[in-house]
Design an enzyme around this catalytic site. Sequence first.
Site, mmCIF file in Angstrom:
data_model
loop_
_atom_site.group_PDB
_atom_site.id
_atom_site.type_symbol
_atom_site.label_atom_id
_atom_site.label_comp_id
_atom_site.label_asym_id
_atom_site.label_seq_id
_atom_site.Cartn_x
_atom_site.Cartn_y
_atom_site.Cartn_z
ATOM 1 N N GLU A 155 12.977 -6.048 -2.508
ATOM 2 C CA GLU A 155 13.222 -5.559 -3.759
ATOM 3 C C GLU A 155 14.687 -5.006 -3.992
ATOM 4 O OE1 GLU A 155 10.702 -4.734 -1.699
ATOM 5 O OE2 GLU A 155 8.978 -4.741 -2.946
ATOM 6 N N PHE A 207 -2.547 5.468 -1.045
ATOM 7 C CA PHE A 207 -1.605 4.395 -0.466
ATOM 8 C C PHE A 207 -0.842 3.923 -1.392
ATOM 9 C CE2 PHE A 207 -1.457 -0.396 0.211
ATOM 10 C CZ PHE A 207 -0.816 -0.286 1.347
ATOM 11 N N GLN A 208 0.520 3.777 -0.943
ATOM 12 C CA GLN A 208 1.644 3.079 -1.504
ATOM 13 C C GLN A 208 2.040 4.125 -2.738
ATOM 14 O OE1 GLN A 208 1.436 -1.003 -2.207
ATOM 15 N NE2 GLN A 208 2.391 -1.444 -0.159
ATOM 16 N N LYS A 215 -1.385 2.162 -12.650
ATOM 17 C CA LYS A 215 -2.258 0.972 -12.752
ATOM 18 C C LYS A 215 -3.158 1.121 -13.757
ATOM 19 C CE LYS A 215 -3.951 -2.436 -9.814
ATOM 20 N NZ LYS A 215 -4.500 -2.898 -8.280
ATOM 21 N N MET A 269 36.589 -3.368 8.026
ATOM 22 C CA MET A 269 37.189 -2.246 7.699
ATOM 23 C C MET A 269 36.813 -1.014 8.455
ATOM 24 S SD MET A 269 39.319 -1.500 5.465
ATOM 25 C CE MET A 269 39.064 -2.444 3.746
#
Lengths: 167, 596
Positions: free
Chosen positions: B66, B128-129, B178, B495
């Site tokens: 993502e 969950f999630q 949802k 760097m």
Amino acid sequence: MNENQLYTLFMLSDNERGVLARVTALFSARGYQIQNITAGEINEAEHLSCIAITTEGTPATIAQIKAQVEKIVAIRSVVNLTEAQGSVQRELMIIRVWRDAAAHDNIVNTLNELDARQIAADENSTSFELTGDTRAINQYIARLNGLGPVEIARSGIVGMGPTNLRT
Amino acid sequence: MTAALDASHFLSVPTGSVLLGAEIVVRALVDQGVEHIFGYPGGAILPVYDALFQQDALQHILVRHEQGAGHAAEGYARSTGKVGCVVVTSGPGMTNTVTALTDAMMDSIPLIVICGQVPSHLIGTDAFQEADTTGITRNCTKHNVLVKDVNKLAETIHQCFHIARSGKPGPVLIDIPKDVQFAKGVYIALDEVTKYKTYPFAVSTSDPKIAAAVDLMQGAKRPIFYTGGGIINANAAHILRELVRATGYPITQTLMGLGAFPADDPLNLGMLGMHGTYEANLAMYHCDVMICIGARFDDRITGKLAEFSPNSKKIHIDIDAASINKNVAVDVGIVADAGEAMRAILSEWQRRGAKADSAGLAKWLQKIQEWRAKDSLSYENSETIIKPQYAIGRLAHFTAAQNPIITTEVGQHQMWAAQHFPFYAPNHWLTSGGLGTMGYGLPAAIGAQVAHPHTLVIDIAGEASIQMNIQELSTAVQYKLPVKVFIINNEWMGMVRQWQQLIHGERYSQSYSEALPDFVKLAEAYGALGLRASHPDELDSVIAQMISYPGPVVADIRVAQHENCFPMIPSGAPHYAMILKEGDIAPVSPDGLMMV
């Protein structure tokens, strides 16, 4: 000019979930202190809330905070109450006096002198309210604490800018 | 399929019709003109994916992580000027976008991130999630919102697009449980929905601040335009060019502003700041009037604040009122869209028949020429080892005719690319300026390539950065996106190594990659072409093969391992203390040691 001083910013906001969190998150993310904060809905139909925050900083810091807060989408307006001519500010304090306290009568007399209003009483205690600007509230607290044990709560500043902000 | 949709299809029904929440999401995106969305499915966003499946007006690009979706949308946005769009699931789907959101926030990139959430009745139960999406993203979005009522979904999405692109652009996240995606609600078209404010940025020639700016500019003897990404966001590069021509004043750009003014123009001093040119930084120090447009005086630019351009009057044009007087106090602050303000200044300049102080300006340009003669970007080339600057120079040389879009990762290669790759047009240089996100370049290149399928898109990368989002090669292969990854491979986090050498007593703590993949085989494993150049003689042919190959390419350019990026303003030092080459290095002050 560059000395730290307390300022109170007064905001009108959309009454949306998370607005207060966004404002306080901005203060913590940018390292500003919140000395006190009050918030509440003032117009349900228009989903309008007000938020007052007192913070410490130089005039330049306060200008920066104000500009940053104004960027929050749900904030409709911000006024620096400390600098705006004609703005009003008040705090509410509640004082509870215990009946068995040695200085009970003395404390109640003092509260009456200060025009405190009795708002509740039971067999153990009496509760009063007082309003005033922050300086007055600080003076009341100092005076009462000098007399004996009292329980005190204060609201933080509620204020109003000098003009109609709902434009 | 789009043309053949029947009247009952959710993309065809009139405003006011009842649709599923998920259909409302897709319909609103299509009505906003979105053609591509970058994302990754998961449990809490499945209804939206179901709606995506049933249409083809909106193409979904399946990324591999993502974070890649977020940077791809940034690359898409920055190369087109449109809003970049992302769709992800709840919990880890959302947390993986946080770096991209923060990146977009810092660089003012308009993004919409649609995020699934657990069903309303499970919010707050550690489901969950589940994650506190609006809480976590509050500080890295311009605005975010949890939509609990399906009847407010369309309006909210349209408002969020408005917020993302108006004023100072930025990322906006929309969190949708949802059950709201499954619920039926009324779809409202985008027409009248914007009750949210925009920033007040109206200026005109009658604004006294415009006149005050022109007053300062007119009398200038040592003027400089200091310009940034705000000009590109405002789509105002052409007005900048007019303004510079009208005044004849020299100009320097920030990292984010490169491309707004042609690199080869004699008035262009190149990039300023920590790794900017000697002439740009000394001109900033010695100028008498500074005209800052769409830049924000950040610490990479100013160096030591107390000694920043001490004798100049400063004009600052920024769309963000909070940027004015934030780091540097200015004499004239104009809160405005860069294009509108420049247009107003230009017309006031012309109305007055204003002229530069020609004697003063000639002397100033002469002085700048002396600084320029130091040739601060020069480097010692080698016949046996590929120098990174040389590799980028050759890449620029062979791709010049194709006007490529360049993305970068973060580090030395990024600075060398900014120094040695000349840009002539805006929206062709996509780099993570504010946040400095390693792993930005490849997904950003993918996003730019999706938007510009026929343009040459090159990610100038480092071997360390590229591994942070290397998985997106798979996305490039899947969608036949011919992005080129040009890895400046010195085996070091360059760097970091440079700072450890210069500031930390040559103690190279954890900056060397003792194990690196074989990038040629890695490219092949993903189904891309892998190339390698280890000797200067091989470089040109590798570049030629890379450009001519019709698919994605990874070119592993093995360069000098210990090359440092110069010139450099040491941390905490003022502009005049710039060091040009290895031997010039002075000890860093205690204050400077604290700086990053």
